[in-house]
Design an enzyme around this catalytic site. Structure first.
Site, short mmCIF file in Angstrom:
data_model
loop_
_atom_site.label_atom_id
_atom_site.label_comp_id
_atom_site.label_asym_id
_atom_site.label_seq_id
_atom_site.Cartn_x
_atom_site.Cartn_y
_atom_site.Cartn_z
N HIS A 122 0.87 -1.19 0.00
CA HIS A 122 0.00 0.00 0.00
C HIS A 122 0.90 1.24 0.00
O HIS A 122 2.02 1.20 0.50
CB HIS A 122 -0.85 -0.04 1.28
CG HIS A 122 -1.88 1.03 1.39
ND1 HIS A 122 -1.58 2.31 1.80
CD2 HIS A 122 -3.21 1.01 1.17
CE1 HIS A 122 -2.69 3.03 1.83
NE2 HIS A 122 -3.70 2.27 1.45
N ASP A 199 3.45 -4.40 7.70
CA ASP A 199 2.22 -3.62 7.62
C ASP A 199 1.06 -4.58 7.90
O ASP A 199 0.68 -5.38 7.05
CB ASP A 199 2.11 -3.00 6.22
CG ASP A 199 0.80 -2.25 6.03
OD1 ASP A 199 -0.09 -2.35 6.90
OD2 ASP A 199 0.66 -1.56 5.00
N GLN A 202 -4.25 -4.91 7.22
CA GLN A 202 -5.32 -5.82 6.80
C GLN A 202 -5.27 -7.12 7.59
O GLN A 202 -6.31 -7.65 7.99
CB GLN A 202 -5.20 -6.11 5.30
CG GLN A 202 -5.34 -4.89 4.40
CD GLN A 202 -6.77 -4.39 4.29
OE1 GLN A 202 -7.73 -5.09 4.55
NE2 GLN A 202 -6.92 -3.13 3.88
N LYS A 225 -10.04 0.04 10.44
CA LYS A 225 -10.33 -1.23 9.75
C LYS A 225 -10.64 -2.34 10.75
O LYS A 225 -11.14 -3.39 10.39
CB LYS A 225 -9.13 -1.64 8.90
CG LYS A 225 -8.80 -0.66 7.78
CD LYS A 225 -7.71 -1.18 6.89
CE LYS A 225 -6.96 -0.09 6.18
NZ LYS A 225 -7.68 0.51 5.05
N CYS A 364 -4.73 2.55 -3.72
CA CYS A 364 -3.44 2.98 -3.15
C CYS A 364 -2.34 1.94 -3.35
O CYS A 364 -1.51 1.72 -2.45
CB CYS A 364 -3.56 3.29 -1.66
SG CYS A 364 -4.57 4.70 -1.29
N1 PLP Z 1 -1.61 -0.57 4.53
C1 PLP Z 1 -2.61 -1.28 4.02
C2 PLP Z 1 -2.35 -2.69 3.56
C3 PLP Z 1 -3.88 -0.73 3.91
O1 PLP Z 1 -4.88 -1.43 3.38
C4 PLP Z 1 -4.09 0.60 4.36
C5 PLP Z 1 -5.41 1.26 4.22
O2 PLP Z 1 -6.10 1.09 3.24
C6 PLP Z 1 -3.00 1.30 4.91
C7 PLP Z 1 -1.79 0.68 4.97
C8 PLP Z 1 -3.14 2.71 5.40
O3 PLP Z 1 -3.94 2.77 6.52
P1 PLP Z 1 -4.39 4.19 7.10
O4 PLP Z 1 -4.88 4.99 5.94
O5 PLP Z 1 -5.46 3.86 8.07
O6 PLP Z 1 -3.20 4.81 7.73
#
Ligand code: PLP
Length: 406
Positions: A122, A199, A202, A225, A364
């Site tokens: 992401h 990360d 998810q 999430k 993203c």
């Molecule tokens: N990493 C992953 C795999 C995600 O799906 C997301 C959000 O869609 C993020 C990072 C970023 O999360 P946040 O926007 O809550 O900081």
């Protein structure tokens, strides 16, 4: 027993209609809905227990501080960290990874040093590393997924060179749903002295996470999430890595003493939490994590795997749909494109008319879109309250869309 109909009653929004149809919410990968316990906790905190934290000596400040600090322990248990001091609270994964980029990586990386990323990261786990590439000449080394969307841990380890300073990898793809064997990656990386950032945005939603079992150095989660409020989150930073970090943001709370010509830092984790935090958001996150732990993360995973299998079977029957990410080891997250004229945005608009909320676009993940050779996909991402009947509604709506655009 996992009783999804009872669980659904905990989420008031699920009983509303959208465009005259019952809501089928399949955009959980972007953000999940909130149970009553979280909504009530937010209302209660503002109505009865609100004050700033850490600084006051009065009753309400103490109550708010206790509630806020208790969340650190909840996150510790949720991730099975060794100590609650290893939990830095923040507004979500984006802030967590930026903290590591600025506080840990930036001071110890120089031109030519390498960071290994998978192609399915992401942007939150890409852009902070691009800052280091732009500013310090750090090289980003990309590891591709295979044709099923799986990531071979050995390929990640094979990318390590004497210049590798960090591996930053997702535990579960937000687009393909693929699970990544971060434990094997961490063991192999540590054998070569390379730290690993995971990360978990998810993964933590869909399966039990044990950071000590994984052995990773950093693990980021994001509250919205996890059925908690937006603007809540945390990052696990192992104690020895915390000791290597200078603070990133400066302000109140993260200092012990400030003079005209000198400052001393507070101890971790406070050292990394500058300013007034998202007090009520974090309190809501604590309640959301309790809600999930009460249901049981293994139970949630088992239920969602059944839903995944059902969805996979139903989608397999649609030969005009291309599903990206066919690996067996995946969560109930399905991205797809349609043969014919329908763009992902068209599909999502038609689905919306049927009350089905999915996401369309790039999600993203620019490098993954390039790798897949698509400009956009539609994504149906499931949560702990979705049902097989909702999968059927999704399929009916997709069939309608196919008829319209074929
Ligand atoms: N990493 C992953 C795999 C995600 O799906 C997301 C959000 O869609 C993020 C990072 C970023 O999360 P946040 O926007 O809550 O900081």
């Amino acid at each position: 027993m996992y009783d999804v109909e009872t669980i659904r009653k905990d989420f008031p929004i699920l009983s509303r209609e959208v465009n005259g149809k019952p809501l089928v919410y399949l955009d959980n990968g972007a953000s999940a809905q909130k149970p009553n316990v979280v909504i009530d906790a937010i209302t209660n905190a503002y109505a009865h227990e609100y004050s700033n934290v850490h600084r006051g000596l009065h009753y309400l400040s103490n109550v708010a501080t206790e509630k806020y600090e208790a969340v650190r322990g909840t996150v510790q248990r949720f991730l099975n960290a060794a100590s609650e001091n290893e939990i830095v609270m923040n507004s979500g994964t984006t802030e967590g990874i930026n903290l590591i980029a600025y506080s840990w990586a930036m001071p110890r990386m120089e031109a030519g040093d390498e960071i290994i990323l998978s192609v399915m990261e992401h942007h939150a786990n890409i852009v902070p590393w691009h800052f280091l590439r732009e500013r310090q000449g750090v090289k980003l080394v990309w590891v591709d997924v295979d044709e099923t969307g799986g990531l071979d841990p050995q390929k990640v380890l094979d990318a390590i060179t004497p210049k590798t300073k960090l591996i930053a990898v997702t535990h579960l793809s937000n687009v393909l749903g693929s699970r990544v064997d971060v434990k094997t990656i961490t063991a192999g990386a540590h054998a070569k002295g390379v730290p690993v950032l995971v990360d978990g945005s998810q993964a933590a939603v869909h399966m039990p996470v044990d950071v000590r079992d994984i052995g990773c150095d950093f693990y980021a989660i994001t509250g919205h999430k996890l059925y908690g409020p937006s603007g809540s989150g945390a990052i696990y930073i192992r104690a020895d890595r915390q000791a290597e970090m200078r603070p990133f943001m400066g302000g109140g709370d993260m200092i012990r003493e400030v003079h005209k010509d000198a400052i001393t830092w507070n101890d971790p984790p406070m050292k990394f939490e500058a300013g007034t935090p998202g007090i009520v958001q974090q309190i809501g996150l604590g309640v959301a994590l309790h809600y999930m732990m009460d249901l049981g993360m293994a139970n949630i995973a088992a239920y969602e795997n059944t839903l995944r299998d059902y969805t996979r079977t139903r989608l397999d029957g649609l030969n005009w749909l291309n599903v990206q990410g066919t690996t067996q080891d995946k969560a109930a997250i399905f991205s797809f494109t349609m043969t014919g004229a329908a763009h992902a945005h068209d599909i999502s608009t038609v689905l919306d008319k049927k009350g089905v909320a999915v996401r369309a676009g790039q999600h993203c993940v620019g490098p993954l879109m390039d790798y897949l050779g698509v400009s956009a996909t539609c994504r149906a991402s499931f949560g702990l309250y979705n049902t097989e009947a909702e999968v059927d509604t999704l399929i009916d709506a997709l069939e309608l869309c196919h008829e319209l655009f074929d």
